[in-house]
Motif scaffolding. Structure first.
Motif: not given
Length: 361
Positions: A44, A49, A67-69, A214, A241, A244
């Motif tokens: 992260g 990002l 961000f979240c998966i 994502g 990340r 994505y």
């Protein structure tokens, strides 16, 4: 021949955006990375990002984003924290909420919060639906638009009233904004004006945007930092990340700019469908670039028709089909994207005529 192979051979495809094969998509991502000197983030931490997180926070009018998966993880985490903050474990959700319909009781089995259904499952919320709840709510989860009823929206006045009601009641208002980009276009309002009055929101990086996957969760800096820690606790701390983010960022502006075109194309589609009353449309007038089409045939017959049209005429009408309330009927969701935008009016009208004839036969 598989359905995916058959669809690739079709020249008139109704649902969504064109599905790019992995080699084509990855090549485009590689070119974009080279052009923009992209480096991987590490757990992260990385400019790509963090700059994209900051961009989405600014766009929606929030202090921070993370961000979240997956949206599934983002949603229940946000509502869990909201309930903890208020010392109330009850969340009000629409009966068709993604949390109820698609998330396999995760909120309940994982002990995130308790949920109750509010309102009529066949229409968007009215502020009266929430005012009728006597319980002290920790949070309210509002989906914009409501996917399971054809992309419908609460009216703008009702949405503003819901925001004011939640604020007066001391309930955290969270937005399921998986399709916020489409909702803002439907309202004819800027994204930050739609999001104003919400305490947090989740947006998808792949649905309307067309990325790999994502999500982003936006809110106050303190709220977002706590959510990030919970993502780690739940196994969401992937080392990179960047794939994505690249897949979303490289087409983000283009997709947002196309939303009005998608909505105009949806209005055209509704006009074309009016010539075929055997196909019922919900809602009758589109509110976003999404519709549900109801058919007078079983799911098995609908799938057979889809294959017949694809093999004989190069027409792909839908992806997934579901049984409807009445026996021998079915329905499918239609998201209007690049595929219908690039199809000519003649192609669309001809395909609908063939589809309606097959349903009648």
């Amino acid at each position: 021949m598989t359905d995916a192979e058959l669809q690739r051979r079709c020249h008139t495809i109704f649902p969504g955006h064109r599905a790019r094969p992995p080699a084509e998509l990855f090549a485009a991502m590689a070119a974009w990375c080279e052009l923009n000197a992209v480096e991987h983030d590490v757990y992260g931490a990385g400019s790509l990002l963090q700059d994209f997180e900051a961009k989405l926070a600014r766009l929606l009018g929030f202090e921070a984003a993370v961000f979240c998966i997956s949206g599934t993880m983002a949603q229940v985490t946000a509502l869990r924290l909201a309930c903890q903050d208020r010392g109330r474990e009850l969340v009000a959700l629409h009966p068709t909420s993604h949390i109820f319909v698609h998330e396999r009781s995760n909120y309940q089995l994982l002990g995130h919060f308790k949920a109750l259904q509010a309102g009529d499952r066949h229409r968007p919320w009215l502020v009266a639906d929430l005012a009728a709840i006597p319980d002290r709510l920790g949070a309210v989860g509002l989906e914009l638009p409501l996917r399971e009823i054809g992309g419908q929206l609460s009216s703008w006045d009702e949405l503003e009233a819901i925001k004011a009601h939640c604020q007066a009641r001391g309930a955290h208002l969270h937005m399921d904004g998986a399709r916020l980009w489409e909702a803002a276009c439907g309202y004819g309002k800027p994204l930050n004006e739609v999001a104003a009055g919400f305490d947090s929101a989740y947006v998808s990086l792949y649905k309307g945007i067309g990325g790999l996957g994502g999500a982003m969760l936006v809110g106050s800096r303190e709220f977002v930092d706590r959510a990030a820690e919970w993502f780690r606790r739940q196994g969401g701390n992937v080392i990179h990340r960047s794939p994505y983010v690249v897949a979303a960022a490289m087409q983000f502006e283009e997709r947002l700019a196309a939303m009005p075109d998608y909505l105009r194309r949806t209005h055209f589609l509704c006009e074309a469908l009016a010539a075929h009353p055997i196909i019922r449309v919900n809602p009758a007038a589109p509110q976003t670039n999404m519709l549900h089409l109801h058919l007078p045939v079983s799911t098995e017959r609908a799938l057979a028709i889809r294959r017949e049209l694809a093999e004989a005429h190069g027409i792909w009408m839908f992806n997934r089909i579901a049984g409807a309330a009445l026996p021998g009927t079915s329905s499918f969701e239609l998201y209007v994207g690049d595929n219908l935008l690039t199809a000519s009016d003649v192609q669309v009208r001809a395909a609908l005529a063939r589809f309606a004839q097959a349903l009648a036969d």
